[in-house]
Design an enzyme around this catalytic site. Structure first.
Site, mmCIF file in Angstrom:
data_model
loop_
_atom_site.group_PDB
_atom_site.id
_atom_site.type_symbol
_atom_site.label_atom_id
_atom_site.label_comp_id
_atom_site.label_asym_id
_atom_site.label_seq_id
_atom_site.Cartn_x
_atom_site.Cartn_y
_atom_site.Cartn_z
ATOM 1 N N SER A 145 -4.980 -1.788 -4.601
ATOM 2 C CA SER A 145 -5.512 -0.387 -4.870
ATOM 3 C C SER A 145 -5.068 0.427 -3.571
ATOM 4 O O SER A 145 -5.511 0.064 -2.408
ATOM 5 C CB SER A 145 -7.086 -0.383 -5.122
ATOM 6 O OG SER A 145 -7.716 0.568 -4.386
ATOM 7 N N ALA A 146 -4.595 1.529 -3.924
ATOM 8 C CA ALA A 146 -4.246 2.354 -2.575
ATOM 9 C C ALA A 146 -5.337 2.946 -2.023
ATOM 10 O O ALA A 146 -5.104 3.799 -1.343
ATOM 11 C CB ALA A 146 -3.247 3.230 -3.237
ATOM 12 N N CYS A 147 -6.761 2.654 -2.372
ATOM 13 C CA CYS A 147 -7.644 3.083 -1.485
ATOM 14 C C CYS A 147 -7.505 3.124 -0.111
ATOM 15 O O CYS A 147 -8.015 3.730 0.917
ATOM 16 C CB CYS A 147 -8.937 2.651 -2.051
ATOM 17 S SG CYS A 147 -10.166 4.052 -1.927
ATOM 18 N N ALA A 148 -6.962 2.055 0.200
ATOM 19 C CA ALA A 148 -6.631 1.570 1.676
ATOM 20 C C ALA A 148 -5.520 2.411 2.157
ATOM 21 O O ALA A 148 -5.125 2.230 3.503
ATOM 22 C CB ALA A 148 -6.374 0.212 1.821
#
Lengths: 396, 112
Positions: free
Chosen positions: A329-332
Site C-alpha cells: 500500500s502506498a500509504c508509506a
C-alpha cells in the site's frame, strides 16, 4: 529486565541493497588513483577508458548482448526507462505514434508514457490477469502499424510476477514495433538473454544487483533507431552525454560479474526461503492471501495481504521489532493512493491497503524467515482486534 | 483501545477505500467524558491520532472536548507528516461525531 536484543532483519532489499564488499576496493582505485576522464587522450584518461570498456563487456555478458557497444551506461534504471521510451517514441514518430505498456509498470515507465500522451502520442496501458500476467490477446489486438514501441516490465518488483517475454517478443516483432523490457527487478535473479528472447532494449539497475547506486544501463540492440534525451559532449555513442561515472560503472560491472556467476545457487536458496515464508505468513492466519503468481515469481519476492487491516500498521509493528519491510500500500509512500499495481490485479482499494511486501536478499537466513513466521500471527491479531472492519468471529 | 459495549455516544468517520476508518466510543457522567475508547483501521498516523485523542479527551467536559481539533491532536504528537494531515488525522472528527451522537440520544430520551 530488558528483552534480549535480536538481530535486525532487513526484508526490504528491493528498496535498497548493500554494496557487495568484494567490489568496493575495485571501485576505490577509480576514485583516487585512476581518476582520469575517459575522453582524455593521455594515459590517465586511457586507463579510465579501458576500465569503462571492460565494464561494458561484463554487462554485455550478463544479458548475452551481441556486442559490448550495445550497452549504454546511465545514472540508473529511471534514466534508462526514460531514454528507451522517449528516445524510441520521438525518433520514430514519422513511422507511428502509438505506445503500448502495461498497467503494472514502475513510475519511471508510467510517467514518461503519460508525458508522451500529453505530447500527442497514443498510449495504451494493457491489462493483466489476477496473477499479474499480461493479457496477450489484448496485446495482439492493440498492436497495429502505428505502434512503434511496446514497453513492459520483465518482472514487477512489487508482486514478483515474471512475464513470458519470449512469447511477448514474438507478438511484438510480427508488427515490427520495438520491445523495451524493464528488467530492473529481474536482472541478476533470473537468467536473461537479449538475443534468445529477442529484446530490443533492456533496462538494468546497478543497486538491484548489489552494485552502487546512481548507475544503470540500457541495452540497445544494434541497428535500433533511437535519439538521446541528454545532450552534451557525445559520450556513450552520443546517446548519453556527460562524463562517465567510472568508479560507479566499474562497481556495477563487478556486481554483474558476481551476479552472473552466483545466480543459480543464490536464486535456488532464495526460492526455498521465499516459499517457506509465503506458507508461514498465510497458512496459520485466516483471511490471508498471496499477491502475484505462486510459481512464475521472482526468487526474492513475498507479497501478502491481510483483510481488515492496513499495510503500514503491519510495517510499523515489524519495525518496532527490528524487522524492515514495505507496505504494498502506498500509504508509506508519497501519495496516499493504494498501489496501482495491486489495483491492476483486480483488488479493491481496501484489499490493496492490507498488503505487505517483503523482498529477500543475500544476507537473509532461514532464521530470519522463522522469526517473521513466529511474530506475524500476533501482529495481525492485535491490529485486527483494533480494527472496526474485523468480523466478530476473528476477534479475541 | 477497544470497544465500549454500552457506549452512550458512538462516532465513525473515514472510509476503508481511502485506507482509514475509525470509531470512537464515549461514556459520559456529569457532562464529562468518563470513558473513551477507539477502534481504528489505518496506517500508523491513524492509530496514533486515535490513541492521542482518547488521552486528550478523557475527563474533559463535552464543551472542552469539542475544542480538541485535528491540529491540537497533531501538535500533541509532536507533528505529523504533511501528507498524513488530511487523510489520517480523523480522530478529532470521530470524537466530535461521538459527542454529537450522545447529545442527539440524550435529547431524544428527554423528549420521551
Amino acid at each position: 529486565m530488558k528483552p534480549p536484543k535480536s538481530r535486525k532483519i532487513c526484508m526490504d532489499y528491493s528498496a535498497g541493497k548493500p554494496v557487495d564488499p568484494r567490489i568496493i576496493n575495485e571501485m576505490l582505485s577509480y576514485l583516487h588513483s585512476f581518476f582520469g576522464n575517459p575522453s582524455s587522450l593521455h594515459t590517465l584518461g586511457q586507463e579510465a577508458k579501458k576500465a569503462l570498456e571492460k565494464s561494458r563487456e561484463k554487462l554485455a555478458k550478463l544479458v548475452n548482448a551481441e556486442e559490448p557497444e550495445t550497452i549504454i551506461f546511465t545514472s540508473g534504471a529511471t534514466e534508462s526507462n526514460n531514454l528507451a521510451i522517449k528516445g524510441i517514441a520521438n525518433r520514430n514518430k514519422n513511422r507511428g505514434t502509438k505506445i503500448l505498456t502495461s498497467s503494472i509498470e514502475h513510475m519511471s515507465v508510467v510517467n514518461p508514457c503519460k508525458l508522451m500522451m500529453r505530447k500527442g502520442f497514443q498510449v495504451v496501458f494493457l491489462p493483466v490477469d489476477n496473477f499479474g500476467l499480461l493479457d496477450l490477446e489484448k496485446l495482439e489486438t492493440e498492436l497495429d502499424d502505428n505502434t512503434t514501441l511496446v514497453s513492459l516490465v520483465y518482472a514487477n518488483g512489487e508482486i514478483g510476477t515474471i512475464q513470458p517475454i519470449k512469447e511477448i517478443s514474438k507478438i511484438v516483432h510480427e508488427k515490427k514495433a520495438y520491445l523495451h523490457v524493464d528488467a530492473t527487478a529481474a536482472c541478476g535473479q533470473i537468467p536473461i538473454d537479449v538475443q534468445e528472447e529477442n529484446i530490443d532494449l533492456l533496462t538494468i539497475s546497478s543497486n538491484d544487483i548489489y552494485g552502487p547506486r546512481g548507475v544503470g544501463a540500457l541495452y540497445i540492440k544494434k541497428g535500433t533507431t533511437i535519439e538521446s534525451v541528454i545532450q552534451g559532449g557525445g559520450q556513450e555513442r552520443g546517446l548519453r552525454s556527460g562524463t562517465e561515472n567510472v568508479a560507479g560503472i566499474v562497481g556495477f560491472a563487478k556486481a554483474a560479474e558476481i551476479a552472473g556467476n552466483e545466480m543459480p545457487q543464490n536464486s535456488e536458496r532464495l526460492i526455498e526461503l521465499r516459499d517457506d515464508l509465503i506458507k508461514g505468513l498465510i497458512d496459520p492466519i485466516p483471511d490471508a492471501y498471496l499477491n502475484g503468481h505462486p510459481t512464475r515469481r521472482l526468487p526474492d519476492n513475498v507479497s501478502v495481504r491481510y483483510s481488515y487491516i492496513e499495510g503500514e500498521s503491519i510495517l510499523l509493528s515489524l519495525d518496532i521489532m527490528g524487522i524492515f519491510a514495505s507496505s504494498g500500500s502506498a500509504c508509506a509512500a508519497k501519495t496516499l493512493q493504494p498501489s496501482h499495481v495491486l489495483l491492476a490485479l483486480g483488488l479493491k482499494p481496501e484489499e490493496a491497503h492490507g498488503s505487505l511486501m517483503l523482498t529477500l536478499g543475500r544476507d537473509n537466513t532461514q532464521e530470519d524467515v522463522d522469526r517473521l513466521k513466529s511474530v506475524m500471527p500476533d501482529i495481525v491479531k492485535r491490529l485486527r482486534d483494533m480494527s472496526p472492519l474485523t468480523p466478530k468471529e476473528l476477534k479475541s | 483501545m477497544g470497544e465500549i459495549p454500552d457506549a452512550e455516544g458512538v462516532g465513525t468517520v473515514g472510509n476503508p477505500v481511502c485506507g482509514d476508518l475509525m470509531t470512537m466510543y464515549i461514556k459520559v457522567k456529569d457532562n464529562r467524558i468518563e470513558d473513551i475508547k477507539f477502534k481504528t483501521y489505518g496506517c500508523g498516523a491513524a492509530i496514533a491520532t486515535s490513541s492521542m485523542t482518547t488521552e486528550l479527551a478523557k475527563g474533559k467536559t463535552l464543551e472542552e472536548a469539542m475544542k480538541i481539533t485535528r491540529a491540537s491532536v497533531a501538535d500533541s504528537l509532536g507533528g505529523l507528516p504533511k501528507v498524513k494531515m488530511h487523510c489520517s488525522n480523523l480522530a478529532a472528527d470521530a470524537l466530535h461525531a461521538a459527542i454529537e451522537d450522545y447529545r442527539e440520544k440524550t435529547k431524544k430520551s428527554k423528549e420521551v
